[in-house]
Design a protein around this motif. Structure first.
Motif, PDB file in Angstrom:
ATOM      1  N   THR A 166       6.957  -2.149   5.879  1.00  0.00           N
ATOM      2  CA  THR A 166       7.126  -3.536   5.457  1.00  0.00           C
ATOM      3  C   THR A 166       8.596  -3.842   5.199  1.00  0.00           C
ATOM      4  N   MET A 197       3.239   2.440   2.929  1.00  0.00           N
ATOM      5  CA  MET A 197       3.539   1.302   3.804  1.00  0.00           C
ATOM      6  C   MET A 197       4.891   0.674   3.519  1.00  0.00           C
ATOM      7  N   GLU A 219      -1.581  -7.171   6.410  1.00  0.00           N
ATOM      8  CA  GLU A 219      -2.087  -7.451   5.067  1.00  0.00           C
ATOM      9  C   GLU A 219      -0.998  -7.270   4.019  1.00  0.00           C
ATOM     10  N   ASP A 220      -0.231  -6.209   4.137  1.00  0.00           N
ATOM     11  CA  ASP A 220       0.837  -5.972   3.169  1.00  0.00           C
ATOM     12  C   ASP A 220       1.952  -7.003   3.302  1.00  0.00           C
ATOM     13  N   LEU A 231      -0.392   3.853  12.726  1.00  0.00           N
ATOM     14  CA  LEU A 231      -0.259   2.682  11.865  1.00  0.00           C
ATOM     15  C   LEU A 231      -1.055   1.529  12.477  1.00  0.00           C
ATOM     16  N   GLN A 232      -1.944   0.927  11.705  1.00  0.00           N
ATOM     17  CA  GLN A 232      -2.782  -0.158  12.199  1.00  0.00           C
ATOM     18  C   GLN A 232      -2.177  -1.519  11.853  1.00  0.00           C
ATOM     19  N   GLY A 240      -3.677  -4.275  11.158  1.00  0.00           N
ATOM     20  CA  GLY A 240      -4.328  -4.920  10.024  1.00  0.00           C
ATOM     21  C   GLY A 240      -3.719  -4.530   8.694  1.00  0.00           C
ATOM     22  N   GLU A 241      -3.406  -3.249   8.534  1.00  0.00           N
ATOM     23  CA  GLU A 241      -2.795  -2.780   7.282  1.00  0.00           C
ATOM     24  C   GLU A 241      -1.407  -3.365   7.100  1.00  0.00           C
ATOM     25  N   LEU A 242      -0.615  -3.327   8.166  1.00  0.00           N
ATOM     26  CA  LEU A 242       0.745  -3.846   8.089  1.00  0.00           C
ATOM     27  C   LEU A 242       0.743  -5.337   7.793  1.00  0.00           C
ATOM     28  N   SER A 247       0.826  -1.204   0.000  1.00  0.00           N
ATOM     29  CA  SER A 247       0.000   0.000   0.000  1.00  0.00           C
ATOM     30  C   SER A 247       0.859   1.252   0.000  1.00  0.00           C
TER      31      SER A 247
END
Length: 339
Positions: free
Chosen positions: A27, A23, A106-107, A99-100, A102-104, A20
């Motif tokens: 990552t 991100m 998922e990536d 920073l959530q 879930g986002e981290l 994303s």
């Protein structure tokens, strides 16, 4: 290092992964354990060369140095005439917006480098780790916000990240008993008392080793007796059992042997070199190899070579075998290029 949006710049040789917007920096840190190539193994001078000189710095009376680049903190401690790296941390709790997890996650899943959750810390945080890069991620369990990401992490997956199966003194009592046994007696003890379930057996082996290393004699005590040989023998046996149970891999085991002085310097360095899983000619480097799922075996072999050569490097002043010294020195020349 922090653009106007408050998010560190993405980029570098791994930015082409499908992650994303905004991100890639995070990552990359989880996957590599580094920021723009700087990690916990680099000296202050090397970090300046990679990250620049726009930082604040503080020192403590205990011989520690802390450097802050906005979100990124790097720490060292004095070891003789040099600085030994302690950790590199991304203080994600300073971000706005936060920073959530879930986002981290998922990536990272999309990139093929998923996080593994370990036991919670008991004070309101969830803990995740990427074992190969030794990055730990601390998350607020109530709102899912990432608080910090650190390498190397002080927590680990599997038995190493779980609570002890017994009180501390009970573990020490078991180890004190084992150190008085001969090799055959120890094997009999293990057969009779270790649980059949593999996961529980692995957990118990690990905590026996943890109890043992807390009781190991210091260098002076080993040099002048005080049962040092018996403790070293027990330590090697427990580490071998941890490796056989899958708690530690070969790199972990040898690094523990070096850290706790269970072999003389020449033997320890030889063990390090024997454990390196790749030749210097074939080892993956930052220039030659990208951090992708397809290259994970090569990346991890390079990481193992780096950890083992650094462990051996700390022993060089005490190594007598010239060939060993030369081989370690050759590996150390590659250190900043390894993964």
């Amino acid at each position: 290092m922090v653009p106007e949006a408050g998010v560190p710049e993405a980029g570098g040789p791994w930015a082409a992964r499908q992650v994303s917007s905004g991100m890639a920096f995070f990552t990359d840190f989880v996957i590599t354990g580094s920021v723009r190539g700087a990690d916990a193994t680099h000296a202050p001078r090397e970090v300046t060369g990679l990250l620049g000189d726009e930082f604040t710095e503080s020192r403590t009376g205990r011989g520690q140095l802390l450097r802050c680049y906005d979100l990124v903190e790097v720490a060292w401690e004095r070891e003789g005439d040099t600085w030994r790296g302690l950790y590199i941390t991304v203080q994600a709790h300073r971000l706005a917006p936060p920073l959530q997890l879930g986002e981290l996650a998922e990536d990272l899943d999309r990139a093929g480098f998923p996080l593994v959750e370990v036991a919670p810390d008991g004070v309101g945080c969830r803990r995740f780790v990427r074992a190969d890069s030794q990055v730990g991620v601390l998350v607020d369990e109530e709102n899912g916000q990432v608080l910090a990401m650190t390498a190397p992490a002080w927590f680990a997956p599997g038995p190493r990240g779980e609570p002890s199966p017994w009180p501390r003194e009970a573990g020490r009592d078991r180890v004190r008993h084992l150190v008085g046994l001969g090799a055959a007696e120890r094997e009999t003890w293990a057969r009779r008392r270790q649980p059949e379930e593999a996961g529980e057996a692995a957990r118990r082996w690990w905590f026996l080793w943890v109890s043992c290393r807390q009781l190991l004699p210091g260098d002076g005590e080993r040099r002048y007796g005080h049962g040092g040989a018996a403790w070293q023998e027990l330590g090697l046996w427990l580490l071998g059992s941890c490796e056989a149970a899958g708690v530690l891999d070969r790199t972990d085991t040898v690094c523990e042997i070096v850290r706790y002085g269970l072999l003389d310097p020449d033997a320890a360095v030889r063990a390090c070199l024997d454990a390196v899983p790749v030749s210097r000619a074939d080892v993956a480097t930052r220039e030659s190899t990208s951090y992708t799922r397809e290259n994970l075996m090569a990346v991890n072999a390079s990481r193992a070579a780096k950890r083992l050569s650094l462990a051996a490097g700390g022993l060089l002043p005490r190594v007598r075998d010239r060939a060993l010294r030369e081989e370690v020195a050759a590996w150390l020349e590659l250190r900043t290029r390894l993964m």
